[in-house]
Design an enzyme around this catalytic site. Structure first.
Site, mmCIF file in Angstrom:
data_model
loop_
_atom_site.group_PDB
_atom_site.id
_atom_site.type_symbol
_atom_site.label_atom_id
_atom_site.label_comp_id
_atom_site.label_asym_id
_atom_site.label_seq_id
_atom_site.Cartn_x
_atom_site.Cartn_y
_atom_site.Cartn_z
ATOM 1 N N HIS A 229 45.190 29.849 33.328
ATOM 2 C CA HIS A 229 45.546 29.465 34.694
ATOM 3 C C HIS A 229 46.466 28.239 34.759
ATOM 4 C CE1 HIS A 229 42.048 32.052 35.559
ATOM 5 N NE2 HIS A 229 42.655 32.255 36.711
ATOM 6 N N HIS B 166 46.553 38.068 33.230
ATOM 7 C CA HIS B 166 45.222 38.404 32.728
ATOM 8 C C HIS B 166 44.491 39.297 33.728
ATOM 9 C CE1 HIS B 166 44.702 34.703 35.076
ATOM 10 N NE2 HIS B 166 43.494 35.158 35.377
ATOM 11 N N CYS C 68 34.971 37.332 43.341
ATOM 12 C CA CYS C 68 36.130 37.559 42.480
ATOM 13 C C CYS C 68 35.836 36.910 41.133
ATOM 14 C CB CYS C 68 37.405 37.009 43.091
ATOM 15 S SG CYS C 68 37.298 35.285 43.577
ATOM 16 N N HIS D 184 36.636 37.405 36.517
ATOM 17 C CA HIS D 184 37.327 37.955 35.356
ATOM 18 C C HIS D 184 36.336 38.688 34.466
ATOM 19 C CE1 HIS D 184 39.357 34.258 36.674
ATOM 20 N NE2 HIS D 184 40.465 34.949 36.457
ATOM 21 N N GLU E 273 26.393 35.939 41.580
ATOM 22 C CA GLU E 273 26.786 34.965 42.601
ATOM 23 C C GLU E 273 25.948 35.064 43.865
ATOM 24 O OE1 GLU E 273 30.961 34.741 43.451
ATOM 25 O OE2 GLU E 273 31.490 34.462 41.345
ATOM 26 N N TYR F 272 49.911 40.035 40.823
ATOM 27 C CA TYR F 272 50.536 38.951 41.580
ATOM 28 C C TYR F 272 50.601 37.688 40.741
ATOM 29 C CZ TYR F 272 45.571 38.042 42.371
ATOM 30 O OH TYR F 272 44.232 37.842 42.196
ATOM 31 N N GLU G 83 47.528 31.668 39.540
ATOM 32 C CA GLU G 83 46.826 32.953 39.540
ATOM 33 C C GLU G 83 47.856 34.015 39.177
ATOM 34 O OE1 GLU G 83 43.710 33.580 39.845
ATOM 35 O OE2 GLU G 83 43.041 31.613 40.459
ATOM 36 N N GLU H 211 47.647 37.468 37.847
ATOM 37 C CA GLU H 211 46.562 38.399 37.592
ATOM 38 C C GLU H 211 46.936 39.857 37.802
ATOM 39 O OE1 GLU H 211 42.766 35.531 38.309
ATOM 40 O OE2 GLU H 211 43.427 36.689 40.047
ATOM 41 N N TRP I 204 44.733 33.636 46.848
ATOM 42 C CA TRP I 204 44.825 35.064 46.551
ATOM 43 C C TRP I 204 44.261 35.959 47.660
ATOM 44 C CZ3 TRP I 204 41.651 31.631 43.923
ATOM 45 C CH2 TRP I 204 40.277 31.781 44.142
#
Length: 190
Positions: A35, A42, A77, A79, A97, A113, A124, A126, A169
């Site tokens: 990042h 990624h 959100c 990874h 979460e 993006y 970002e 991604e 995002w």
């Protein structure tokens, strides 16, 4: 040195899966390093969960987050771990979460993006896998991840966006998910 059982790994220890523009894996990188400007493309995921009335479950990110603390964003959100299927990662992280697993989770496409967070300077960049589903009952958010949650109709979301900061995002992933959202919740006005 290994951490204690149940202890979360540090952001510098977490690795993300680097991909090409077609989503093919090309390696791994530390999450934070991926990042840092100019950013490394990624794999990521974004989840949008809705209640029976078609209202979107939003989360305000916890204040201790290294990236985008205390801003509103989509339901979840994150990874995938390198080699982890994005669908499984999305279901896992949503449960971690929010304290409850999503229901009827379905793929809603992908979007690529590159966006820079003006506050942190983090990038970002991604290849983001999108998922839409139903919000579970009995949420018990992890306070290290989530400061608060709220359900919002399109009109309530518009009002919240006028007075609150959202993740850089959010608009991109929401717009890319709208075809699936409208198909699943046709009377909700999305």
């Amino acid at each position: 040195m290994a951490g204690k059982v149940g202890e979360k790994p540090s952001e510098t220890a977490i690795r993300v899966e680097l991909v090409d523009r077609d989503g093919r894996t090309v390696g791994t990188e530390g999450k934070l390093d991926a990042h840092l400007a100019p950013g490394r493309l990624h794999r990521a995921f974004s989840v949008f969960l809705f209640d029976a009335r078609g209202r979107l479950l939003l989360q305000r990110r916890a204040g201790g987050k290294y990236h985008s603390p205390l801003v509103w964003s989509n339901t979840c959100c994150g990874h995938p771990h390198p080699g982890e299927a994005p669908f499984l990662a999305a279901a896992r992280r949503t449960a971690e979460e929010l304290g409850a697993a999503p229901a009827m989770l379905a793929q809603a496409g992908t979007v690529v993006y590159e966006l820079q967070d003006p506050d942190s300077g983090l990038v970002e960049r991604e290849f983001n896998h999108l998922f839409v589903g139903e919000a579970p009952e009995g949420l018990s958010p992890d306070p290290d991840e989530v400061a608060e949650t709220a359900f919002a109709s399109p009109a309530e979301l518009a009002a919240l966006r006028e007075r609150s900061v959202f993740s850089v995002w959010f608009t991109t992933v929401l717009e890319a998910s709208l075809p699936e959202i409208r198909g699943r919740f046709p009377g909700a006005g999305w």
